[in-house]
Scaffold this motif. Structure first.
Motif, PDB file in Angstrom:
ATOM      1  N   GLU A  29      10.686  -9.026 -32.781  1.00  0.00           N
ATOM      2  CA  GLU A  29      11.440  -9.521 -31.648  1.00  0.00           C
ATOM      3  C   GLU A  29      10.696 -11.303 -31.020  1.00  0.00           C
ATOM      4  O   GLU A  29      12.044 -11.950 -31.261  1.00  0.00           O
ATOM      5  CB  GLU A  29      11.532  -9.251 -30.229  1.00  0.00           C
ATOM      6  N   PHE A  30       9.586 -11.106 -30.875  1.00  0.00           N
ATOM      7  CA  PHE A  30       8.871 -12.688 -30.479  1.00  0.00           C
ATOM      8  C   PHE A  30       7.770 -13.024 -31.409  1.00  0.00           C
ATOM      9  O   PHE A  30       7.096 -13.878 -31.438  1.00  0.00           O
ATOM     10  CB  PHE A  30       8.632 -12.819 -29.143  1.00  0.00           C
ATOM     11  N   MET A  31       7.694 -12.312 -32.308  1.00  0.00           N
ATOM     12  CA  MET A  31       6.471 -12.235 -33.942  1.00  0.00           C
ATOM     13  C   MET A  31       7.665 -12.951 -34.627  1.00  0.00           C
ATOM     14  O   MET A  31       8.348 -12.216 -35.032  1.00  0.00           O
ATOM     15  CB  MET A  31       5.271 -12.142 -33.448  1.00  0.00           C
ATOM     16  N   SER A  32       7.210 -14.148 -35.588  1.00  0.00           N
ATOM     17  CA  SER A  32       7.651 -14.140 -36.247  1.00  0.00           C
ATOM     18  C   SER A  32       6.506 -13.444 -37.598  1.00  0.00           C
ATOM     19  O   SER A  32       5.367 -12.919 -37.363  1.00  0.00           O
ATOM     20  CB  SER A  32       7.332 -15.866 -37.038  1.00  0.00           C
ATOM     21  N   SER A  33       6.524 -13.412 -39.237  1.00  0.00           N
ATOM     22  CA  SER A  33       6.080 -12.789 -40.397  1.00  0.00           C
ATOM     23  C   SER A  33       5.087 -13.594 -40.149  1.00  0.00           C
ATOM     24  O   SER A  33       3.500 -12.478 -40.728  1.00  0.00           O
ATOM     25  CB  SER A  33       6.669 -12.711 -41.583  1.00  0.00           C
ATOM     26  N   THR A  34       4.847 -14.992 -40.114  1.00  0.00           N
ATOM     27  CA  THR A  34       3.604 -15.385 -40.143  1.00  0.00           C
ATOM     28  C   THR A  34       2.458 -15.379 -40.054  1.00  0.00           C
ATOM     29  O   THR A  34       1.130 -15.255 -39.791  1.00  0.00           O
ATOM     30  CB  THR A  34       3.898 -17.233 -40.447  1.00  0.00           C
ATOM     31  N   GLU A  35       3.049 -14.705 -38.596  1.00  0.00           N
ATOM     32  CA  GLU A  35       2.025 -14.729 -37.371  1.00  0.00           C
ATOM     33  C   GLU A  35       1.648 -13.326 -37.456  1.00  0.00           C
ATOM     34  O   GLU A  35       0.246 -13.115 -37.388  1.00  0.00           O
ATOM     35  CB  GLU A  35       2.716 -15.313 -35.747  1.00  0.00           C
ATOM     36  N   ALA A  36       2.262 -12.270 -37.871  1.00  0.00           N
ATOM     37  CA  ALA A  36       1.371 -11.590 -38.108  1.00  0.00           C
ATOM     38  C   ALA A  36       0.989 -11.208 -38.832  1.00  0.00           C
ATOM     39  O   ALA A  36      -0.205 -10.761 -39.080  1.00  0.00           O
ATOM     40  CB  ALA A  36       3.247 -10.183 -38.067  1.00  0.00           C
ATOM     41  N   VAL A  37       1.606 -11.640 -40.197  1.00  0.00           N
ATOM     42  CA  VAL A  37       0.439 -11.575 -41.568  1.00  0.00           C
ATOM     43  C   VAL A  37      -1.171 -12.395 -40.582  1.00  0.00           C
ATOM     44  O   VAL A  37      -2.168 -12.311 -41.490  1.00  0.00           O
ATOM     45  CB  VAL A  37       0.423 -12.441 -41.994  1.00  0.00           C
ATOM     46  N   GLY A  38      -1.000 -13.136 -40.481  1.00  0.00           N
ATOM     47  CA  GLY A  38      -1.980 -14.184 -39.920  1.00  0.00           C
ATOM     48  C   GLY A  38      -3.252 -13.484 -39.057  1.00  0.00           C
ATOM     49  O   GLY A  38      -4.005 -12.992 -39.118  1.00  0.00           O
ATOM     50  N   ILE A  39      -2.700 -12.803 -38.095  1.00  0.00           N
ATOM     51  CA  ILE A  39      -3.228 -11.699 -37.530  1.00  0.00           C
ATOM     52  C   ILE A  39      -3.909 -10.514 -37.881  1.00  0.00           C
ATOM     53  O   ILE A  39      -4.996 -10.230 -37.321  1.00  0.00           O
ATOM     54  CB  ILE A  39      -2.241 -10.946 -35.804  1.00  0.00           C
ATOM     55  N   VAL A  40      -2.974  -9.839 -38.707  1.00  0.00           N
ATOM     56  CA  VAL A  40      -3.455  -8.719 -38.879  1.00  0.00           C
ATOM     57  C   VAL A  40      -4.606  -9.723 -40.237  1.00  0.00           C
ATOM     58  O   VAL A  40      -5.982  -8.601 -40.320  1.00  0.00           O
ATOM     59  CB  VAL A  40      -2.577  -7.549 -40.367  1.00  0.00           C
ATOM     60  N   GLY A  41      -4.533 -10.366 -40.863  1.00  0.00           N
ATOM     61  CA  GLY A  41      -5.599 -11.080 -42.022  1.00  0.00           C
ATOM     62  C   GLY A  41      -6.525 -10.917 -41.964  1.00  0.00           C
ATOM     63  O   GLY A  41      -7.614 -11.377 -42.639  1.00  0.00           O
ATOM     64  N   ASP A  42      -6.913 -11.564 -40.686  1.00  0.00           N
ATOM     65  CA  ASP A  42      -8.154 -11.639 -39.438  1.00  0.00           C
ATOM     66  C   ASP A  42      -8.698 -10.787 -39.669  1.00  0.00           C
ATOM     67  O   ASP A  42      -9.799 -10.995 -39.032  1.00  0.00           O
ATOM     68  CB  ASP A  42      -7.501 -13.194 -38.111  1.00  0.00           C
ATOM     69  N   ARG A  43      -8.365 -10.016 -39.130  1.00  0.00           N
ATOM     70  CA  ARG A  43      -9.129  -8.544 -39.259  1.00  0.00           C
ATOM     71  C   ARG A  43      -8.927  -7.172 -39.569  1.00  0.00           C
ATOM     72  O   ARG A  43      -9.616  -6.243 -39.442  1.00  0.00           O
ATOM     73  CB  ARG A  43      -7.925  -7.659 -37.738  1.00  0.00           C
ATOM     74  N   ILE A  44      -8.582  -7.694 -41.383  1.00  0.00           N
ATOM     75  CA  ILE A  44      -8.459  -6.323 -42.237  1.00  0.00           C
ATOM     76  C   ILE A  44      -9.659  -5.689 -42.986  1.00  0.00           C
ATOM     77  O   ILE A  44      -9.924  -4.563 -43.050  1.00  0.00           O
ATOM     78  CB  ILE A  44      -7.279  -6.506 -43.323  1.00  0.00           C
ATOM     79  N   ALA A  45     -10.418  -7.113 -42.695  1.00  0.00           N
ATOM     80  CA  ALA A  45     -11.961  -6.279 -43.011  1.00  0.00           C
ATOM     81  C   ALA A  45     -12.366  -5.393 -42.127  1.00  0.00           C
ATOM     82  O   ALA A  45     -13.699  -4.742 -42.734  1.00  0.00           O
ATOM     83  CB  ALA A  45     -12.706  -7.693 -43.197  1.00  0.00           C
ATOM     84  N   ALA A  46     -12.311  -5.323 -41.420  1.00  0.00           N
ATOM     85  CA  ALA A  46     -12.563  -4.485 -39.465  1.00  0.00           C
ATOM     86  C   ALA A  46     -12.033  -3.295 -40.210  1.00  0.00           C
ATOM     87  O   ALA A  46     -12.173  -2.028 -39.646  1.00  0.00           O
ATOM     88  CB  ALA A  46     -12.816  -5.322 -38.226  1.00  0.00           C
TER      89      ALA A  46
END
Length: 152
Positions: A71-88
């Motif tokens: 609703e308030f988040m773009s795909s690019t934002e979501a990918v950035g959030i997950v990508g920054d943390r996926i190693a954990a």
């Protein structure tokens, strides 16, 4: 007994099905409904938007999420959030995505928020068959995180 359908309030928004004729109780936003041609005149369509993506070796993860995330988040934002943390791990990345979506809802809507459901799949580990027991066990316990938060 059914609900009451209102047309989209403006271009780009979807029709809504309400519990009451005054449209004052809970309303479900809908833009697509499989096989429900009776409400086509108010903007509800049965044809999904489908895109295809061939998974490549460099694809690290996949995000599946409800409209509460988008609703308030773009795909690019979501990918950035997950990508920054996926190693954990997928669980931590998914939790961060859900928390970010909840924060966006709070900024935009105050105390109201839609359901927020997300699933993060680490693709590289789904295809890795070393130490593979069963796909179900591998996905359910190690590589897929599903978390939901809802305000009632």
């Amino acid at each position: 007994r059914g609900g009451f359908v209102s047309p989209p309030p403006e271009d780009g928004l979807s029709a809504r099905v309400w519990l009451d004729a005054d449209f004052s109780q809970i309303g479900l936003a809908m833009s697509r409904s499989i096989g429900d041609h009776a409400v086509k005149h108010v903007g509800v369509i049965a044809e999904p938007v489908v895109t295809h993506h061939d998974v490549q070796d460099q694809d690290e993860f996949m995000i599946l999420a409800s409209d509460g995330v988008w609703e308030f988040m773009s795909s690019t934002e979501a990918v950035g959030i997950v990508g920054d943390r996926i190693a954990a791990g997928a669980s931590k990345a998914c939790q961060a995505l859900i928390e970010a979506a909840a924060n966006k809802w709070h900024q935009e809507e105050g105390d109201y928020r839609d359901d927020i459901t997300a699933l993060v799949v680490r693709l590289s580990q789904v295809w890795d068959t070393t130490n593979f027991t069963t796909f179900s066990n591998k996905c359910n316990y190690h590589h897929v995180a599903k978390m939901t938060k809802t305000w009632l």
